[in-house]
Enzyme design. Structure first.
Site, PDB file in Angstrom:
ATOM      1  N   TYR A 101      27.594  41.940  25.407  1.00 56.12           N
ATOM      2  CA  TYR A 101      27.850  40.874  24.473  1.00 56.12           C
ATOM      3  C   TYR A 101      27.030  39.664  24.733  1.00 56.12           C
ATOM      4  CZ  TYR A 101      31.120  37.076  22.871  1.00 56.12           C
ATOM      5  OH  TYR A 101      31.510  35.828  22.302  1.00 56.12           O
TER       6      TYR A 101
ATOM      7  N   GLY B  59      23.604  40.846  23.526  1.00 54.05           N
ATOM      8  CA  GLY B  59      23.662  41.039  22.057  1.00 54.05           C
ATOM      9  C   GLY B  59      23.529  39.554  21.281  1.00 54.05           C
TER      10      GLY B  59
ATOM     11  N   ARG C  21      42.115  37.348  26.701  1.00 55.88           N
ATOM     12  CA  ARG C  21      41.498  36.166  27.411  1.00 55.88           C
ATOM     13  C   ARG C  21      42.572  35.400  28.191  1.00 55.88           C
ATOM     14  NH1 ARG C  21      38.014  34.814  22.067  1.00 55.88           N
ATOM     15  NH2 ARG C  21      39.739  36.105  21.064  1.00 55.88           N
ATOM     16  N   VAL C  22      42.135  34.392  28.833  1.00 56.59           N
ATOM     17  CA  VAL C  22      42.856  33.914  29.804  1.00 56.59           C
ATOM     18  C   VAL C  22      44.041  33.180  29.394  1.00 56.59           C
ATOM     19  CG1 VAL C  22      41.318  31.679  30.315  1.00 56.59           C
ATOM     20  CG2 VAL C  22      42.716  32.722  32.040  1.00 56.59           C
ATOM     21  N   VAL C  23      43.701  32.232  28.135  1.00 56.43           N
ATOM     22  CA  VAL C  23      44.878  31.345  27.574  1.00 56.43           C
ATOM     23  C   VAL C  23      45.884  32.351  27.182  1.00 56.43           C
ATOM     24  CG1 VAL C  23      45.590  29.445  26.024  1.00 56.43           C
ATOM     25  CG2 VAL C  23      43.130  29.458  27.126  1.00 56.43           C
TER      26      VAL C  23
ATOM     27  N   ASN D   3      46.598  35.587  27.731  1.00 56.84           N
ATOM     28  CA  ASN D   3      47.088  36.107  29.093  1.00 56.84           C
ATOM     29  C   ASN D   3      48.342  35.338  29.743  1.00 56.84           C
ATOM     30  OD1 ASN D   3      45.798  38.662  28.444  1.00 56.84           O
ATOM     31  ND2 ASN D   3      44.817  38.436  30.596  1.00 56.84           N
ATOM     32  N   PHE D   4      48.022  34.141  29.963  1.00 54.27           N
ATOM     33  CA  PHE D   4      48.718  33.245  30.742  1.00 54.27           C
ATOM     34  C   PHE D   4      50.094  32.891  29.898  1.00 54.27           C
ATOM     35  CE2 PHE D   4      45.316  31.438  34.146  1.00 54.27           C
ATOM     36  CZ  PHE D   4      44.902  32.777  34.546  1.00 54.27           C
TER      37      PHE D   4
ATOM     38  N   GLY E 162      40.543  31.875  41.654  1.00 52.71           N
ATOM     39  CA  GLY E 162      41.085  31.114  40.480  1.00 52.71           C
ATOM     40  C   GLY E 162      40.321  29.562  40.516  1.00 52.71           C
TER      41      GLY E 162
HETATM   42  P1  NAD Z   1      38.248  37.909  17.404  1.00 54.23           P
HETATM   43  O1  NAD Z   1      38.382  39.240  18.006  1.00 54.23           O
HETATM   44  O2  NAD Z   1      39.599  37.343  17.159  1.00 54.23           O
HETATM   45  O3  NAD Z   1      37.377  38.200  15.997  1.00 54.23           O
HETATM   46  C1  NAD Z   1      36.248  38.842  15.784  1.00 54.23           C
HETATM   47  C2  NAD Z   1      36.444  39.482  14.180  1.00 54.23           C
HETATM   48  O4  NAD Z   1      35.460  40.313  14.098  1.00 54.23           O
HETATM   49  C3  NAD Z   1      37.698  40.391  14.266  1.00 54.23           C
HETATM   50  O5  NAD Z   1      38.788  40.254  13.218  1.00 54.23           O
HETATM   51  C4  NAD Z   1      37.116  41.913  14.207  1.00 54.23           C
HETATM   52  O6  NAD Z   1      38.078  42.897  13.736  1.00 54.23           O
HETATM   53  C5  NAD Z   1      35.923  41.690  13.509  1.00 54.23           C
HETATM   54  N1  NAD Z   1      35.017  42.619  13.952  1.00 54.23           N
HETATM   55  C6  NAD Z   1      34.522  43.047  15.130  1.00 54.23           C
HETATM   56  N2  NAD Z   1      33.434  44.109  15.090  1.00 54.23           N
HETATM   57  C7  NAD Z   1      33.039  44.073  13.447  1.00 54.23           C
HETATM   58  C8  NAD Z   1      32.350  44.912  12.763  1.00 54.23           C
HETATM   59  N3  NAD Z   1      31.474  45.511  13.318  1.00 54.23           N
HETATM   60  N4  NAD Z   1      32.322  44.770  11.544  1.00 54.23           N
HETATM   61  C9  NAD Z   1      33.164  43.664  10.892  1.00 54.23           C
HETATM   62  N5  NAD Z   1      34.042  43.034  11.550  1.00 54.23           N
HETATM   63  C10 NAD Z   1      34.100  43.053  12.961  1.00 54.23           C
HETATM   64  O7  NAD Z   1      37.254  36.839  18.258  1.00 54.23           O
HETATM   65  P2  NAD Z   1      37.272  35.194  17.794  1.00 54.23           P
HETATM   66  O8  NAD Z   1      37.526  34.577  19.197  1.00 54.23           O
HETATM   67  O9  NAD Z   1      37.905  35.060  16.462  1.00 54.23           O
HETATM   68  O10 NAD Z   1      35.706  35.358  17.788  1.00 54.23           O
HETATM   69  C11 NAD Z   1      35.056  35.251  16.621  1.00 54.23           C
HETATM   70  C12 NAD Z   1      33.317  34.912  16.813  1.00 54.23           C
HETATM   71  O11 NAD Z   1      33.447  33.680  17.540  1.00 54.23           O
HETATM   72  C13 NAD Z   1      32.794  36.111  17.585  1.00 54.23           C
HETATM   73  O12 NAD Z   1      31.629  36.377  17.107  1.00 54.23           O
HETATM   74  C14 NAD Z   1      32.788  35.529  19.012  1.00 54.23           C
HETATM   75  O13 NAD Z   1      31.638  36.135  19.744  1.00 54.23           O
HETATM   76  C15 NAD Z   1      32.659  33.984  18.680  1.00 54.23           C
HETATM   77  N6  NAD Z   1      32.870  33.119  19.822  1.00 54.23           N
HETATM   78  C16 NAD Z   1      34.374  33.037  20.005  1.00 54.23           C
HETATM   79  C17 NAD Z   1      34.598  32.217  21.149  1.00 54.23           C
HETATM   80  C18 NAD Z   1      36.117  31.828  21.567  1.00 54.23           C
HETATM   81  O14 NAD Z   1      36.439  31.390  22.473  1.00 54.23           O
HETATM   82  N7  NAD Z   1      37.058  32.254  20.756  1.00 54.23           N
HETATM   83  C19 NAD Z   1      33.599  31.837  22.264  1.00 54.23           C
HETATM   84  C20 NAD Z   1      32.254  32.111  21.925  1.00 54.23           C
HETATM   85  C21 NAD Z   1      32.007  32.750  20.791  1.00 54.23           C
HETATM   86  N1  UDP Z   2      40.962  35.403  33.735  1.00 51.38           N
HETATM   87  C1  UDP Z   2      41.903  35.218  34.912  1.00 51.38           C
HETATM   88  N2  UDP Z   2      42.943  36.177  34.523  1.00 51.38           N
HETATM   89  C2  UDP Z   2      43.334  36.794  33.231  1.00 51.38           C
HETATM   90  C3  UDP Z   2      42.255  36.575  32.465  1.00 51.38           C
HETATM   91  C4  UDP Z   2      41.063  36.068  32.626  1.00 51.38           C
HETATM   92  O1  UDP Z   2      41.850  34.578  35.748  1.00 51.38           O
HETATM   93  O2  UDP Z   2      44.252  37.248  33.064  1.00 51.38           O
HETATM   94  C5  UDP Z   2      39.791  34.591  34.207  1.00 51.38           C
HETATM   95  C6  UDP Z   2      38.418  35.463  33.917  1.00 51.38           C
HETATM   96  O3  UDP Z   2      38.218  35.869  35.291  1.00 51.38           O
HETATM   97  C7  UDP Z   2      37.399  34.230  33.755  1.00 51.38           C
HETATM   98  C8  UDP Z   2      38.151  33.042  32.939  1.00 51.38           C
HETATM   99  O4  UDP Z   2      39.611  33.353  33.210  1.00 51.38           O
HETATM  100  O5  UDP Z   2      37.113  33.434  34.842  1.00 51.38           O
HETATM  101  C9  UDP Z   2      38.041  33.108  31.462  1.00 51.38           C
HETATM  102  O6  UDP Z   2      38.349  34.487  31.142  1.00 51.38           O
HETATM  103  P1  UDP Z   2      38.207  34.941  29.656  1.00 51.38           P
HETATM  104  O7  UDP Z   2      38.354  36.305  29.545  1.00 51.38           O
HETATM  105  O8  UDP Z   2      39.093  34.099  28.585  1.00 51.38           O
HETATM  106  O9  UDP Z   2      36.754  34.354  28.954  1.00 51.38           O
HETATM  107  P2  UDP Z   2      35.059  34.372  29.564  1.00 51.38           P
HETATM  108  O10 UDP Z   2      35.196  34.952  30.845  1.00 51.38           O
HETATM  109  O11 UDP Z   2      34.385  35.004  28.814  1.00 51.38           O
HETATM  110  O12 UDP Z   2      34.969  32.884  29.590  1.00 51.38           O
END
Ligand code: NAD
Ligand code: UDP
Ligand code: UDP
Length: 313
Positions: A146, A149, A187-189, A191-192, A208
């Site tokens: 990730y 990429g 993801r954490v929010v 999940n919790f 934590g």
């Molecule tokens: P999400 O998983 O809900 O959305 C990603 C979407 O992309 C999904 O609808 C999935 O089906 C689609 N997708 C995945 N692979 C694909 C492919 N090969 N072709 C076409 N569609 C594809 O995640 P999100 O939280 O909505 O994230 C959206 C974007 O924002 C992502 O690029 C993510 O990396 C970026 N981002 C999100 C966060 C966050 O906290 N939500 C933080 C940093 C970056």
């Molecule tokens: N985390 C946690 N419990 C969970 C899921 C996540 O303690 O059930 C922690 C995880 O180890 C990280 C933080 O929460 O330190 C945020 O995790 P998340 O997967 O939401 O996003 P990222 O690590 O990519 O910021």
């Protein structure tokens, strides 16, 4: 405001669906492209009958030919659980997806915004993170598919800009939460909240004490739209909420707001889990006049309301 024809890749996902809604409400034509890996039709079901909305099932790792003038490239799984499920596919999505979307933008002369991430900073040795910090990323760990990429995607965006004059915007998104995250998103929010509402144990990874800064989805979408509209702001630009909390504090807030009887339990910390993360948003404030307005408690209340209804269904 000029009516645009806008492509949103990953439009059926959490952030993408909010963006589709926002741009439709502003009167634009929206093409939502998604392969439904983590996105679902339910997120955009209310838009399907709209005459300015189109849904295309497609995978961004394959070429795509459309005529548009704005592209938001969001396609990529964002939760560690999902992006590690098929790590090779994740890096293909970021890299080949970026190449195809940039090729499209070059051909039709569209402005294209990349949803990059705070993960480009890795486990940061500079705090808070500014855009000119180059990051501390493990190239061979379980998060690398990730992180690296997304870093290569940024490089491609800047090289297409320098070599071909593609009109790019690069946005570094910090942890964002809100309605339409999936209950099994990992993801954490989410999940919790789901654990608290179901009265299950709340799983803290490590002790934590690691921190994150959580941005509510409406604030994030506002920042994204402003960056796309800004004439000379190619970025990269951090968009996130500087309010920084430990993961334990987050768990305690969720328990308090839900009134749950759930207990905190400790699980091993996954490798390369960043210790701390907080955006420096000076650039976004100055360039876009943007800053987040929703406090964590307020955003959690709205997100918890959503999950309460969702879980009932
Ligand atoms: P999400 O998983 O809900 O959305 C990603 C979407 O992309 C999904 O609808 C999935 O089906 C689609 N997708 C995945 N692979 C694909 C492919 N090969 N072709 C076409 N569609 C594809 O995640 P999100 O939280 O909505 O994230 C959206 C974007 O924002 C992502 O690029 C993510 O990396 C970026 N981002 C999100 C966060 C966050 O906290 N939500 C933080 C940093 C970056
Ligand atoms: N985390 C946690 N419990 C969970 C899921 C996540 O303690 O059930 C922690 C995880 O180890 C990280 C933080 O929460 O330190 C945020 O995790 P998340 O997967 O939401 O996003 P990222 O690590 O990519 O910021
Ligand atoms: N591409 C696409 N849609 C387009 C134009 C290009 O999917 O409308 C793809 C194309 O298949 C190529 C990639 O984008 O693999 C990069 O395009 P570019 O023109 O930069 O490269 P080239 O075609 O010269 O390899």
């Amino acid at each position: 405001m000029q009516r645009r024809r806008i492509l949103i890749t990953g439009g059926a996902g959490f952030l993408g669906s909010h963006l589709c809604e926002r741009l439709i409400s502003e009167g634009h034509d929206v093409i939502c492209l998604d392969n439904f890996f983590t996105g679902v039709k339910d997120n955009i079901r209310h838009l399907l009958d709209h005459n300015r909305f189109e849904l295309v099932r497609h995978d961004v790792t394959f070429p795509v030919y459309l005529e548009v003038d704005r592209i938001y490239n969001l396609a990529c799984p964002a939760s560690p659980v999902h992006y590690q499920y098929n790590a090779v596919k994740t890096i293909k999505t970021s890299v080949m997806g970026a190449i195809n979307i940039l090729g499209l933008a070059k051909r039709v002369r569209a402005r294209v915004l990349q949803a990059s991430t705070s993960e480009v900073y890795g486990d940061p040795s500079v705090h808070p993170q500014r855009e000119d910090y180059w990051g501390n990323v493990n190239p061979v760990g379980i998060r690398s598919c990730y992180d690296e990429g997304k870093r290569v995607a940024e490089t491609l965006f800047f090289d297409y800009h320098r070599m071909n004059g593609v009109d790019i915007r690069v946005m570094r998104i910090f942890n964002t939460y809100g309605p339409r995250m999936r209950p099994d998103d990992g993801r954490v929010v989410s999940n919790f909240i789901v654990q608290a509402l179901r009265g299950e144990d709340i799983t803290l990874f490590g002790d934590g004490s690691q921190t994150r800064s959580f941005c509510y989805v409406d604030d994030l979408i506002e920042g994204m739209v402003r960056l796309m509209r800004c004439e000379d702001c190619i970025g990269p630009v951090n968009i996130g909420n500087p309010g920084e909390f430990t993961i334990r504090e987050l768990a305690e807030k969720v328990i308090e707001i839900t009134g749950s009887t759930s207990k905190l339990v400790y699980r091993p910390l996954p490798s390369d889990d960043p210790r701390q993360r907080q955006p420096d948003i000076t650039l976004a404030r100055e360039m876009l006049g943007w800053e987040p307005g929703v406090k964590l408690e307020e955003g959690l209340v709205k997100t918890i309301e959503y999950f309460r209804e969702f879980i009932k269904q």
